[in-house]
Design an enzyme around this catalytic site. Structure first.
Site, PDB file in Angstrom:
ATOM      1  N   MET A 316       0.805  -1.223   0.000  1.00 31.52           N
ATOM      2  CA  MET A 316       0.000   0.000   0.000  1.00 31.52           C
ATOM      3  C   MET A 316       0.840   1.276   0.000  1.00 31.52           C
ATOM      4  O   MET A 316       0.291   2.376   0.001  1.00 31.52           O
ATOM      5  CB  MET A 316      -1.006  -0.004   1.149  1.00 31.52           C
ATOM      6  CG  MET A 316      -0.424  -0.026   2.536  1.00 31.52           C
ATOM      7  SD  MET A 316      -1.666  -0.356   3.823  1.00 31.52           S
ATOM      8  CE  MET A 316      -2.644   1.133   3.819  1.00 31.52           C
ATOM      9  N   HIS A 337       2.272 -12.599  -8.412  1.00 32.99           N
ATOM     10  CA  HIS A 337       0.989 -11.894  -8.238  1.00 32.99           C
ATOM     11  C   HIS A 337       1.134 -10.660  -7.374  1.00 32.99           C
ATOM     12  O   HIS A 337       0.156  -9.970  -7.105  1.00 32.99           O
ATOM     13  CB  HIS A 337      -0.065 -12.823  -7.646  1.00 32.99           C
ATOM     14  CG  HIS A 337      -0.038 -12.973  -6.154  1.00 32.99           C
ATOM     15  ND1 HIS A 337       1.115 -13.267  -5.451  1.00 32.99           N
ATOM     16  CD2 HIS A 337      -1.033 -12.890  -5.221  1.00 32.99           C
ATOM     17  CE1 HIS A 337       0.822 -13.352  -4.158  1.00 32.99           C
ATOM     18  NE2 HIS A 337      -0.467 -13.121  -3.988  1.00 32.99           N
TER      19      HIS A 337
END
Length: 408
Positions: A316, A337
């Protein structure tokens, strides 16, 4: 001799593992877990480990498990079809307001997120009364769901339609990002929510029961499997395929509502699907590799066949990447991923202070409270190192950096 980007690992009594982890830390637990899976007799050729590899429940996150004649439900896990969606808009950074708090609040109001539990209370992360668009999106899924619930009635008592178009918790997120040319993107991460969890959990337990019934010894009980040709195999493939389609529809509905929320905050008209990508990274799929038809389980990995677009997010507070697959057959046409964890959720909460989290998410309109310390940037591997380790698997098309991040 060609210099291979991967590390070749021989597994005693099993199949080899090819690991794209140069310059990236890999904990011993992940290596042990990978080796146990590689010992399963139905592994096809070899396994592949992506640079974000780390210990998971059931199977190693960041692993690609090709099989013939069997499927391992715990390798797919309970967040079936978890994945990413990204859409480029026609907006530029200069079109966004100086204070992004309003955009974050509008997104939080438009998309149910988080989770609340309590007897008789509605989970705040679900719809109380689904919008008509949600009901319309559920319609093409409902007939197949009825077929599945005829055999497995417990799946009816899940937040199925009420979770369609919702975010969830943990590492799921919605972000507004800028690329290197200051164009605005919307990016989000979620899966099949409560109904996918119920499907995954039920079939994992059924596989373990079958192993006990047939007296099959496993290196790890989470590697319990269904052999092709059995009723449970066919039922699982049907249910997991449905959950993957639900997950893709879930992301599409969230994206629609995030775009609506953006339009409520930005007066300027804009297009929002100029380049849209919707990809799973927790799933099983029938594919053809090395001239044979196989089942490929990607546990925290994205398909990267030649020319295929994918999404590799950072944490984030870090960059994310829109990528194009190079079709590397040795990785079964796969890539990572994300960044991959270097700390467990518990470790991150103990090791990282709220001050460090605030510093590491500077410039991002997001939660700055102790409730998201398990998702703080320091809990993840450096995304630049992860991308360098797989430059023979994908090419970077766009580099994104978030300015708004919504967490469940």
């Amino acid at each position: 001799m060609v210099d291979m980007k991967y590390e070749f690992v021989d597994v005693e009594g099993g199949h080899p593992i090819k690991m794209w982890t140069r310059g990236v830390p890999v904990d011993d637990g992940a290596r042990v877990q990978l080796s146990k899976a590689a010992q399963m007799p139905f592994i096809f050729k070899h396994m592949a480990a992506m640079p974000d590899v780390h210990v998971g429940i059931g199977a190693t996150i960041g692993s690609v498990i090709p099989t013939k004649g069997a499927v391992i439900p715990a390798a797919v896990g309970v967040d079936i079809g978890c994945g990413m969606m990204a859409a480029q808009t026609s907006l530029m950074a200069s079109d966004l307001p100086d204070n992004l708090e309003g955009i974050r609040s509008a997104i939080e109001a438009a998309v149910p997120h988080g989770r609340s539990v309590g007897r008789g209370k509605r989970d705040k992360g679900s719809w109380g009364d689904p919008q008509s668009e949600i009901t319309d999106a559920w319609a093409p899924l409902s007939e197949r769901f009825d077929r599945i619930t005829d055999k497995y009635p417990r799946f009816k008592n899940t937040n199925n339609i009420k979770h369609l178009g919702t975010l969830g918790t943990g590492n799921h997120f919605i972000e507004i990002c800028l690329d290197t040319e200051d164009r605005v993107w919307v990016m989000l991460h979620s899966g099949s929510r409560g109904v996918g969890n119920a499907i995954g959990s039920q079939f994992i337990e059924l596989a373990k029961k079958d192993m006990r019934k047939w007296h099959i010894n496993l290196p790890d009980q989470n590697l319990a499997y269904f052999p092709e040709g059995t009723d449970h195999f066919d039922d699982y493939v049907e249910a997991v395929g449905w959950a993957q389609d639900f997950a893709a529809a879930n992301r599409q509905m969230m994206m629609k509502n995030v775009i609506k929320a953006l339009r409520s905050q930005i007066a300027k008209p804009f297009d929002a699907a100029m380049e849209a990508i919707n990809c799973h990274h927790n799933y099983v799929n029938r594919e053809r590799h090395f001239g044979e038809d196989v089942l490929v389980t990607r546990k925290g990995a994205v398909r990267a066949s030649k020319g295929m677009m994918g999404i590799i997010p950072g944490s984030m507070g870090a960059k994310s990447f829109i990528v194009r697959g190079l079709g590397n057959r040795e990785s079964f046409e796969s890539c990572s991923h994300g960044a991959g964890r270097v700390m467990s959720r518990t470790e991150a909460k103990k090791a990282v202070s709220i001050e460090e989290h605030i510093e590491d998410t500077k410039g991002v309109e997001c939660r700055k409270d102790i409730g998201v310390l398990d998702e703080t940037p320091k809990a993840y591997k450096p995304i630049e190192a992860v991308m360098a380790a797989q430059d023979d698997l994908v090419e970077i098309v766009h580099t994104l950096k978030q300015v708004v991040c919504v967490k469940g």
